[in-house]
Design a protein around this motif. Structure first.
Motif, short mmCIF file in Angstrom:
data_model
loop_
_atom_site.label_atom_id
_atom_site.label_comp_id
_atom_site.label_asym_id
_atom_site.label_seq_id
_atom_site.Cartn_x
_atom_site.Cartn_y
_atom_site.Cartn_z
N THR A 8 -29.09 73.18 21.22
CA THR A 8 -29.91 72.04 21.64
C THR A 8 -29.87 70.95 20.57
OG1 THR A 8 -31.34 73.50 22.91
CG2 THR A 8 -32.22 71.32 22.35
N LEU A 9 -29.96 71.35 19.31
CA LEU A 9 -29.90 70.39 18.21
C LEU A 9 -28.57 69.65 18.21
CD1 LEU A 9 -31.01 69.15 15.57
CD2 LEU A 9 -29.99 71.10 14.38
N ILE A 10 -27.48 70.40 18.34
CA ILE A 10 -26.16 69.79 18.36
C ILE A 10 -26.03 68.82 19.54
CG2 ILE A 10 -23.68 70.24 18.61
CD1 ILE A 10 -24.92 70.94 15.86
N PHE A 11 -26.52 69.24 20.71
CA PHE A 11 -26.45 68.39 21.90
C PHE A 11 -27.26 67.11 21.68
CE2 PHE A 11 -27.89 67.23 26.23
CZ PHE A 11 -26.65 66.98 26.77
N ARG A 27 -13.50 55.77 17.39
CA ARG A 27 -13.42 57.23 17.36
C ARG A 27 -13.56 57.79 18.75
NH1 ARG A 27 -16.42 59.41 12.04
NH2 ARG A 27 -14.80 60.98 12.17
N GLN A 28 -13.10 59.04 18.91
CA GLN A 28 -13.16 59.71 20.20
C GLN A 28 -14.16 60.86 20.17
OE1 GLN A 28 -9.28 59.82 22.46
NE2 GLN A 28 -8.62 60.37 20.40
N GLY A 29 -14.60 61.23 21.37
CA GLY A 29 -15.39 62.43 21.54
C GLY A 29 -14.48 63.54 22.04
N ILE A 30 -15.00 64.76 22.07
CA ILE A 30 -14.24 65.90 22.58
C ILE A 30 -15.10 66.64 23.59
CG2 ILE A 30 -14.95 67.46 20.70
CD1 ILE A 30 -11.99 68.57 20.85
N TYR A 74 -19.88 68.76 24.56
CA TYR A 74 -19.29 67.45 24.25
C TYR A 74 -19.87 66.99 22.92
CZ TYR A 74 -18.15 62.49 24.31
OH TYR A 74 -17.69 61.25 23.97
N CYS A 75 -19.02 66.45 22.06
CA CYS A 75 -19.49 65.86 20.80
C CYS A 75 -18.81 64.52 20.57
CB CYS A 75 -19.16 66.78 19.62
SG CYS A 75 -20.26 68.17 19.48
N CYS A 99 -18.98 71.83 18.13
CA CYS A 99 -18.17 70.66 17.81
C CYS A 99 -18.95 69.64 16.98
CB CYS A 99 -17.66 70.02 19.10
SG CYS A 99 -18.90 69.58 20.32
N GLY A 100 -18.20 68.68 16.43
CA GLY A 100 -18.79 67.59 15.68
C GLY A 100 -18.98 67.87 14.20
#
Length: 145
Positions: A8-11, A27-30, A74-75, A99-100
């Motif tokens: 949840t924190l990462i999101f 920059r791009q996301g993944i 997704y990050c 990710c991220g």
């Protein structure tokens, strides 16, 4: 910190970062898409919709159905990501994605936390398998991790 809170924190961080996209120099996301027990897809893109569309197409092309290919993570910015293979003592297996991260080492540390057998005693296998860079290029994780 539980894995759910961690995710949840990462999101939340990823969502708050999307507003800074224009300030982040292109920059791009993944995006990670998964059809459990069937297929998966991973793509980078300028925004979440673009990256998820690409990853979902990969998932379907790999044998998943449109309905089963679900958005997993997704990050933005993508930075470094890790794909972790997990298998339950009840049999099913799946992948989780973290990710991220600023470095490969931090991505692998996230995998180590996710694989903590005290927190997740129901897992019979938990192994980081792939590391992705910011451009979506992958490399296998050495087995000694």
């Amino acid at each position: 910190m539980t894995v759910r809170r961690f995710c949840t924190l990462i999101f939340a961080i990823a969502l708050s970062a999307t507003g800074a996209m224009t300030q982040d120099g292109g920059r791009q996301g993944i995006a990670f898409v998964q059809a459990p027990e069937m297929s998966s897809g991973v793509c980078t893109g300028k925004d979440a919709a673009t990256a998820f569309d690409c990853a979902k197409k990969q998932c379907v092309d790999g044998g998943g159905t449109d309905e089963d290919c679900l958005e997993a993570a997704y990050c933005f910015p993508a930075r470094f990501s890790v794909d972790v293979f997990m298998q339950s003592s009840e049999g099913p297996h799946w992948h989780e994605y973290y990710c991220g991260w600023d470095t490969k080492e931090l991505a692998l540390a996230a995998a180590k936390v996710a694989c903590d057998n005290i927190k997740r005693p129901y897992l019979v296998e938990c192994t980081p398998v792939l590391i992705y860079d910011e451009d979506g290029n992958s490399e296998e994780v050495p087995m000694d991790n």
